[in-house]
Write a protein that holds these residues in place. Structure first.
Motif, PDB file in Angstrom:
ATOM      1  N   VAL A  71       0.852  -1.848   0.157  1.00  0.00           N
ATOM      2  CA  VAL A  71      -0.347  -0.090   0.062  1.00  0.00           C
ATOM      3  C   VAL A  71       0.812   0.956   0.252  1.00  0.00           C
ATOM      4  CG1 VAL A  71      -1.675   1.725   1.315  1.00  0.00           C
ATOM      5  CG2 VAL A  71      -1.878  -1.000   1.217  1.00  0.00           C
ATOM      6  N   GLY A  72       0.629   2.011  -1.266  1.00  0.00           N
ATOM      7  CA  GLY A  72       1.525   3.289  -1.416  1.00  0.00           C
ATOM      8  C   GLY A  72       0.978   3.975   0.302  1.00  0.00           C
ATOM      9  N   ASP A  73      -0.055   4.591  -0.059  1.00  0.00           N
ATOM     10  CA  ASP A  73      -0.829   5.381   0.660  1.00  0.00           C
ATOM     11  C   ASP A  73      -1.964   4.990   1.187  1.00  0.00           C
ATOM     12  OD1 ASP A  73      -2.229   8.158   1.574  1.00  0.00           O
ATOM     13  OD2 ASP A  73      -2.698   9.141  -0.099  1.00  0.00           O
ATOM     14  N   PRO A  74      -2.187   4.226   2.409  1.00  0.00           N
ATOM     15  CA  PRO A  74      -2.857   4.400   3.442  1.00  0.00           C
ATOM     16  C   PRO A  74      -4.595   5.156   3.246  1.00  0.00           C
ATOM     17  CG  PRO A  74      -1.105   3.483   4.456  1.00  0.00           C
ATOM     18  CD  PRO A  74      -0.671   5.119   3.162  1.00  0.00           C
ATOM     19  N   GLU A  75      -3.837   6.214   3.176  1.00  0.00           N
ATOM     20  CA  GLU A  75      -5.393   7.241   3.320  1.00  0.00           C
ATOM     21  C   GLU A  75      -6.189   6.729   2.604  1.00  0.00           C
ATOM     22  OE1 GLU A  75      -5.542   9.799   6.256  1.00  0.00           O
ATOM     23  OE2 GLU A  75      -3.664   9.032   6.520  1.00  0.00           O
ATOM     24  N   GLU A  76      -5.968   6.147   1.279  1.00  0.00           N
ATOM     25  CA  GLU A  76      -6.865   6.057   0.178  1.00  0.00           C
ATOM     26  C   GLU A  76      -7.072   4.522  -0.094  1.00  0.00           C
ATOM     27  OE1 GLU A  76      -4.529   6.961  -3.453  1.00  0.00           O
ATOM     28  OE2 GLU A  76      -4.205   9.575  -2.674  1.00  0.00           O
ATOM     29  N   THR A  77      -6.864   3.965   0.887  1.00  0.00           N
ATOM     30  CA  THR A  77      -7.333   2.510   0.926  1.00  0.00           C
ATOM     31  C   THR A  77      -8.856   1.850   2.136  1.00  0.00           C
ATOM     32  OG1 THR A  77      -5.155   1.607   0.928  1.00  0.00           O
ATOM     33  CG2 THR A  77      -6.128  -0.208   1.151  1.00  0.00           C
ATOM     34  N   MET A  78      -9.542   1.393   1.646  1.00  0.00           N
ATOM     35  CA  MET A  78     -10.155   1.311   2.228  1.00  0.00           C
ATOM     36  C   MET A  78     -11.035  -0.243   2.650  1.00  0.00           C
ATOM     37  SD  MET A  78     -11.968   4.162   3.198  1.00  0.00           S
ATOM     38  CE  MET A  78     -13.400   3.251   4.183  1.00  0.00           C
ATOM     39  N   LEU A  79     -11.554  -1.072   3.287  1.00  0.00           N
ATOM     40  CA  LEU A  79     -10.997  -2.655   3.277  1.00  0.00           C
ATOM     41  C   LEU A  79     -12.593  -2.541   3.614  1.00  0.00           C
ATOM     42  CD1 LEU A  79      -8.518  -2.495   6.084  1.00  0.00           C
ATOM     43  CD2 LEU A  79      -8.494  -3.128   3.553  1.00  0.00           C
ATOM     44  N   ASN A  80     -12.814  -3.856   2.386  1.00  0.00           N
ATOM     45  CA  ASN A  80     -14.771  -3.935   2.315  1.00  0.00           C
ATOM     46  C   ASN A  80     -14.620  -5.494   3.318  1.00  0.00           C
ATOM     47  OD1 ASN A  80     -16.058  -1.503   0.816  1.00  0.00           O
ATOM     48  ND2 ASN A  80     -13.821  -2.050  -0.190  1.00  0.00           N
ATOM     49  N   GLY A  81     -13.794  -6.044   2.968  1.00  0.00           N
ATOM     50  CA  GLY A  81     -13.928  -7.870   3.897  1.00  0.00           C
ATOM     51  C   GLY A  81     -12.872  -8.429   2.860  1.00  0.00           C
ATOM     52  N   GLY A  82     -13.005  -9.406   3.044  1.00  0.00           N
ATOM     53  CA  GLY A  82     -12.289 -10.363   2.200  1.00  0.00           C
ATOM     54  C   GLY A  82     -11.030 -10.775   1.953  1.00  0.00           C
ATOM     55  N   GLU A  83     -10.344  -9.023   2.165  1.00  0.00           N
ATOM     56  CA  GLU A  83      -8.750  -8.909   1.867  1.00  0.00           C
ATOM     57  C   GLU A  83      -7.982 -10.216   2.833  1.00  0.00           C
ATOM     58  OE1 GLU A  83     -11.459  -5.358   0.324  1.00  0.00           O
ATOM     59  OE2 GLU A  83     -11.117  -6.715   2.613  1.00  0.00           O
ATOM     60  N   GLU A  84      -7.059  -9.637   2.289  1.00  0.00           N
ATOM     61  CA  GLU A  84      -5.758 -10.352   3.109  1.00  0.00           C
ATOM     62  C   GLU A  84      -4.521  -9.392   2.949  1.00  0.00           C
ATOM     63  OE1 GLU A  84      -2.897 -14.385   2.480  1.00  0.00           O
ATOM     64  OE2 GLU A  84      -2.671 -12.930   1.565  1.00  0.00           O
ATOM     65  N   VAL A  85      -4.507  -9.002   4.720  1.00  0.00           N
ATOM     66  CA  VAL A  85      -3.725  -7.525   5.032  1.00  0.00           C
ATOM     67  C   VAL A  85      -2.831  -7.843   5.872  1.00  0.00           C
ATOM     68  CG1 VAL A  85      -3.824  -5.370   6.210  1.00  0.00           C
ATOM     69  CG2 VAL A  85      -5.621  -6.399   4.831  1.00  0.00           C
ATOM     70  N   ALA A  86      -1.622  -7.785   5.514  1.00  0.00           N
ATOM     71  CA  ALA A  86      -0.071  -8.168   6.520  1.00  0.00           C
ATOM     72  C   ALA A  86       0.505  -6.972   6.744  1.00  0.00           C
ATOM     73  CB  ALA A  86       0.790  -8.592   5.453  1.00  0.00           C
ATOM     74  N   VAL A  87       0.971  -6.929   7.511  1.00  0.00           N
ATOM     75  CA  VAL A  87       1.776  -6.002   8.533  1.00  0.00           C
ATOM     76  C   VAL A  87       3.109  -6.364   7.957  1.00  0.00           C
ATOM     77  CG1 VAL A  87       2.396  -5.428  10.622  1.00  0.00           C
ATOM     78  CG2 VAL A  87      -0.291  -5.986  10.282  1.00  0.00           C
ATOM     79  N   ILE A  88       3.599  -5.663   7.643  1.00  0.00           N
ATOM     80  CA  ILE A  88       5.354  -5.462   7.394  1.00  0.00           C
ATOM     81  C   ILE A  88       6.412  -4.725   8.494  1.00  0.00           C
ATOM     82  CG2 ILE A  88       6.718  -5.560   5.434  1.00  0.00           C
ATOM     83  CD1 ILE A  88       4.444  -7.321   5.236  1.00  0.00           C
ATOM     84  N   PRO A  89       6.331  -4.936   9.200  1.00  0.00           N
ATOM     85  CA  PRO A  89       7.042  -4.115   9.677  1.00  0.00           C
ATOM     86  C   PRO A  89       8.803  -3.475   9.565  1.00  0.00           C
ATOM     87  CG  PRO A  89       6.498  -6.255  11.424  1.00  0.00           C
ATOM     88  CD  PRO A  89       5.982  -6.415  10.000  1.00  0.00           C
ATOM     89  N   PRO A  90       9.558  -3.553  10.072  1.00  0.00           N
ATOM     90  CA  PRO A  90      10.789  -2.902   8.987  1.00  0.00           C
ATOM     91  C   PRO A  90      11.481  -4.172   9.121  1.00  0.00           C
ATOM     92  CG  PRO A  90       9.818  -1.638  11.132  1.00  0.00           C
ATOM     93  CD  PRO A  90       9.377  -2.085  10.925  1.00  0.00           C
ATOM     94  N   VAL A  91      12.894  -4.254   8.402  1.00  0.00           N
ATOM     95  CA  VAL A  91      12.902  -5.087   8.604  1.00  0.00           C
ATOM     96  C   VAL A  91      14.522  -4.789   9.884  1.00  0.00           C
ATOM     97  CG1 VAL A  91      14.861  -6.751   6.901  1.00  0.00           C
ATOM     98  CG2 VAL A  91      12.241  -5.829   6.539  1.00  0.00           C
TER      99      VAL A  91
END
Length: 88
Positions: free
Chosen positions: A65-85
């Motif tokens: 996701v480049g801009d989380p402000e523009e992303t809406m979830l509607n259900g059914g998505e797979e969302v990954a949390v990517i911590p800093p490496v």
């Protein structure tokens, strides 16, 4: 009406929650990705998840996701949390 998303936890997020994956019900849809961190923190209170999420990036359906402000979830998505490496 609510819907579910699958959350994938990696690295520090997995350590904080003790999970690699969980299904989470969204309180309403469409649900802003920018609100997901506080929702996950409320589900995992008493952990370090909030600290991890503050510096993490997100991916939705295997796309960063480049801009989380523009992303809406509607259900059914797979969302990954990517911590800093960290290297070493």
């Amino acid at each position: 009406m609510s819907a579910d998303v699958v959350i994938l936890y990696f690295a520090g997020a997995s350590t904080a929650t003790g999970l690699t994956e969980e299904t989470v019900s969204l309180p309403y849809i469409p649900f802003p990705l920018t609100s997901l961190a506080s929702h996950l923190e409320s589900l995992h209170s008493g952990t370090d998840l909030g600290k991890v999420l503050a510096s993490s990036r997100w991916s939705v359906n295997a796309e960063m996701v480049g801009d989380p402000e523009e992303t809406m979830l509607n259900g059914g998505e797979e969302v990954a949390v990517i911590p800093p490496v960290s290297g070493g």
